[in-house]
Design a protein around this motif. Structure first.
Motif, PDB file in Angstrom:
ATOM      1  N   UNK A 190      28.848 -33.324  -9.432  1.00  0.00           N
ATOM      2  CA  UNK A 190      29.299 -34.671  -9.766  1.00  0.00           C
ATOM      3  C   UNK A 190      28.128 -35.583 -10.127  1.00  0.00           C
ATOM      4  N   UNK A 191      28.478 -36.695 -10.765  1.00  0.00           N
ATOM      5  CA  UNK A 191      27.473 -37.663 -11.189  1.00  0.00           C
ATOM      6  C   UNK A 191      27.318 -37.665 -12.698  1.00  0.00           C
ATOM      7  N   UNK A 210      28.397 -39.378  -5.341  1.00  0.00           N
ATOM      8  CA  UNK A 210      27.568 -38.692  -6.348  1.00  0.00           C
ATOM      9  C   UNK A 210      26.158 -39.293  -6.344  1.00  0.00           C
ATOM     10  N   UNK A 211      25.150 -38.520  -6.645  1.00  0.00           N
ATOM     11  CA  UNK A 211      25.184 -37.087  -6.937  1.00  0.00           C
ATOM     12  C   UNK A 211      24.989 -36.267  -5.656  1.00  0.00           C
ATOM     13  N   UNK A 212      25.969 -35.486  -5.285  1.00  0.00           N
ATOM     14  CA  UNK A 212      25.864 -34.652  -4.083  1.00  0.00           C
ATOM     15  C   UNK A 212      25.127 -33.367  -4.428  1.00  0.00           C
ATOM     16  N   UNK A 267      33.278 -38.387  -8.197  1.00  0.00           N
ATOM     17  CA  UNK A 267      33.363 -36.928  -8.169  1.00  0.00           C
ATOM     18  C   UNK A 267      34.574 -36.479  -8.977  1.00  0.00           C
ATOM     19  N   UNK A 268      34.364 -35.661  -9.983  1.00  0.00           N
ATOM     20  CA  UNK A 268      35.460 -35.214 -10.840  1.00  0.00           C
ATOM     21  C   UNK A 268      36.387 -34.249 -10.110  1.00  0.00           C
ATOM     22  N   UNK A 269      35.948 -33.715  -8.974  1.00  0.00           N
ATOM     23  CA  UNK A 269      36.780 -32.809  -8.196  1.00  0.00           C
ATOM     24  C   UNK A 269      37.606 -33.543  -7.146  1.00  0.00           C
ATOM     25  N   UNK A 298      20.954 -43.750  -6.853  1.00  0.00           N
ATOM     26  CA  UNK A 298      20.387 -42.468  -6.429  1.00  0.00           C
ATOM     27  C   UNK A 298      20.440 -41.460  -7.573  1.00  0.00           C
ATOM     28  N   UNK A 299      19.426 -40.625  -7.671  1.00  0.00           N
ATOM     29  CA  UNK A 299      19.427 -39.590  -8.700  1.00  0.00           C
ATOM     30  C   UNK A 299      18.702 -38.358  -8.204  1.00  0.00           C
TER      31      UNK A 299
END
Length: 232
Positions: free
Chosen positions: A67-68, A60-62, A52-54, A100-101
């Motif tokens: 993110x992701x 990820x991916x939430x 997560x870039x935050x 997961x995607x």
């Protein structure tokens, strides 16, 4: 009541396309990529997990976050991104979507990926790139690279596509396009080129040979001039 889309269980990982900037570590021992948008500050390797870039602690991916990793379904849609001014020196990546995607209309947002093929575009002069050179910018600990042909190198430090594939590892393939021919290299460093590329390389070698011969002739002239016996 909110309906949820059914979970997908594909027999093979989906394929996607994206663009990124090739990068080389400061010590020159590793090669990877950095994104062109949200996650551009976090370079990644051929096989990588998203974070997560935050800085949030979810996986990820939430669904409630951006993110992701991101990619698109259509190769042409990814190639269109290379037309933007900031993306002219980026490369095209063909990736396997792992883990997961979340599927969207135009692409995926996902947890893990493997870069399978890297397509390097032409040099700024339009010729087929034979090397990757320092692009003049980077991230902390990483130098961004840009495509360059043999004629535009002018002595600058460079990394061949085969060398990039070797440092990136994990079986990634690197191919160059533009300038009237294409070639592909794998992590083993074997390059397949066509007649135009061989002609260009031969011309470059001949030009260098002519220069060396001219320098050698000058040295001989100087030597004969200083070693002669004067008569009076």
């Amino acid at each position: 009541m909110r309906l949820r889309l059914p979970a997908e269980r594909p027999a093979e990982p989906p394929t996607g396309f994206k663009i990124a900037h090739p990068v080389l570590s400061q010590d020159g021992t590793r090669a990877g990529f950095t994104g062109v948008s949200l996650g551009g500050a976090l370079p990644y390797g051929v096989v990588a997990d998203a974070s997560c870039v935050y800085g949030l602690r979810h996986r990820p991916p939430h669904r409630r976050c951006d993110c992701g990793f991101h990619c698109v379904h259509d190769r042409a849609a990814a190639e269109a991104l290379l037309c933007a001014d900031d993306h002219r020196t980026a490369v095209l990546l063909e990736v396997s979507v792992l883990g997961a995607y979340i599927r969207f209309e135009r692409g995926f947002r996902y947890a893990r990926q493997r870069v399978r093929v890297v397509t390097v575009g032409p040099c700024a002069c339009g010729a087929r790139a034979s090397a990757l050179v320092d692009a003049g910018w980077g991230r902390v600990g990483w130098r961004a690279l840009a495509p360059c042909c043999g004629g535009c190198l002018r002595g600058r430090a460079s990394l061949s596509p085969a060398g990039f594939a070797r440092l990136a590892g994990d079986g990634v393939r690197v191919r160059a396009v533009g300038g009237g021919g294409t070639g592909s290299v794998g992590s083993g460093g074997v390059t397949a080129v066509g007649v135009p590329e061989l002609v260009a390389e031969a011309a470059l070698l001949q030009a260098r040979l002519d220069w060396f011969q001219a320098q050698l002739a000058r040295l001989r002239e100087r030597g004969s001039g200083s070693g002669g016996v004067s008569q009076g």
